[in-house]
Design an enzyme around this catalytic site. Sequence first.
Site, PDB file in Angstrom:
ATOM      1  N   ASP A 148       0.816  -1.208   0.000  1.00 33.07           N
ATOM      2  CA  ASP A 148       0.000   0.000   0.000  1.00 33.07           C
ATOM      3  C   ASP A 148       0.852   1.262   0.000  1.00 33.07           C
ATOM      4  OD1 ASP A 148      -2.508   1.231  -0.068  1.00 33.07           O
ATOM      5  OD2 ASP A 148      -3.291   0.066   1.610  1.00 33.07           O
ATOM      6  N   GLU A 181      -0.891   1.934  -5.134  1.00 31.92           N
ATOM      7  CA  GLU A 181      -0.759   3.373  -4.846  1.00 31.92           C
ATOM      8  C   GLU A 181      -1.924   4.145  -5.459  1.00 31.92           C
ATOM      9  OE1 GLU A 181       0.558   5.509  -7.983  1.00 31.92           O
ATOM     10  OE2 GLU A 181      -0.687   3.744  -8.256  1.00 31.92           O
ATOM     11  N   GLY A 183      -3.294   4.459  -8.301  1.00 34.78           N
ATOM     12  CA  GLY A 183      -3.223   5.102  -9.605  1.00 34.78           C
ATOM     13  C   GLY A 183      -2.793   6.548  -9.562  1.00 34.78           C
ATOM     14  N   ASP A 184      -2.386   7.029  -8.391  1.00 40.79           N
ATOM     15  CA  ASP A 184      -2.044   8.443  -8.246  1.00 40.79           C
ATOM     16  C   ASP A 184      -0.778   8.834  -9.004  1.00 40.79           C
ATOM     17  OD1 ASP A 184      -4.241   8.712  -6.661  1.00 40.79           O
ATOM     18  OD2 ASP A 184      -3.153   8.989  -4.775  1.00 40.79           O
ATOM     19  N   ASP A 203     -10.153   3.462  -3.785  1.00 42.14           N
ATOM     20  CA  ASP A 203     -10.853   2.301  -3.241  1.00 42.14           C
ATOM     21  C   ASP A 203     -12.264   2.161  -3.805  1.00 42.14           C
ATOM     22  OD1 ASP A 203      -8.644   1.812  -1.721  1.00 42.14           O
ATOM     23  OD2 ASP A 203      -9.538   2.411   0.187  1.00 42.14           O
TER      24      ASP A 203
END
Length: 401
Positions: A148, A181, A183-184, A203
């Site tokens: 994460d 992550e 998709g940032d 999410d």
Amino acid sequence: MKRILVLIIALVFASGANAQKFEGLAETPPMGWNSWNKFACDVDENLIKETADAMVASGMKDAGYEYIVIDDCWHGERDSLGFIHPDPERFPSGIKALADYIHSKGLKFGIYSDAGWETCGGRPGSRGREYQDAMTYASWGVDYLKYDWCNTEGLKAEGAYLTMRDALYEAGRPIVFSICEWGDNDPWEWAGPIGHLWRTTGDIYNCFDCEEDHGTWSSWGVLQIIDMRPGIRTAAGPGHWNDPDMMEVGNGMSVSEDRAHFALWAIQAAPLIAGNDIRNMSPETVEILTNKDVIAIDQDTLGVQGYKHIDEEDYEVWVKPLAGGEVAVLFLNRTEDPMDITFDWKANKMTDPDFGHSYDYAADQYSIYNVHTHKKSGTTKKALKATIPGHDVLMYRLTKK
């Protein structure tokens, strides 16, 4: 023994070894179960054992599911040498014993960590302990790591995930590496050589068409997620998949919505990671999750993610090229009301915009197989006339005659 492991870790750092991603894993999208969507931090070894038992008893294992993944909050504290231990109250037998139990069922075991100082649930993260944690996971018999991105201030995503990739490789046990992550940082542009799958969105939420606003971030419904990240399908393929998040099938949506959700993940060649309580499923949920005809579309060896052939406000047609010249076609009704459609196959030549696969129904005739009724539905010689229930799909597998 732990002091010996510390020495080994130091030698690995000093060696400058040319680490890499484990190849030959996740040749088709991973299938399994993850604890977070249903249980969040309420996890313990009995839940995980019972879930493994249920995966076998429900027919999910026979349908292709293989990973049992504990998400956040399994962690206890680090010892004086920095090695992570599980929460002794929740996992009194230890993680290795739990992994051994799951392996005894013919399944594989997955675990969770975070690239930051702390996980999203406030447990110890792996920042600065990547090699130590990787060797610990290998010694426990871990087969899958979800990694994460909480509490990662000052880190660059690509570098952080490279570090853990290399640590896993040096630990020597083949482990599927799931990058999370959200998709940032545009992982589809860099994660192929690093991970086996990467999250493309924030999410998911157990709603078909909605947004749950948390203030500084949101959770997303099924339709919101499939609308995100257009144009990234070329990044996906055997060993490296776009991941629109774990599924919410069985967590409170209608049967139609669950069926559409599952089919949309399959048409996108998405990982099929269940997120419900598989110990207590309705017959409808079992039928959806174990539909081998839909799963076969997701797991097709060509490994091509589907695309939208028609994209209208309330109605979409998705196409997924399959091995052997076959093709999957999905009709989506985004509205809550039934929708009558007439689809003239001969007037809808389908050409893949990225990979060139082409299906000309005016020139070639295809037989049509309904993957939900498991029955033949004629051929493309005649136009398709059908009704799609609200928030539902029609999904077909076409074979050239």
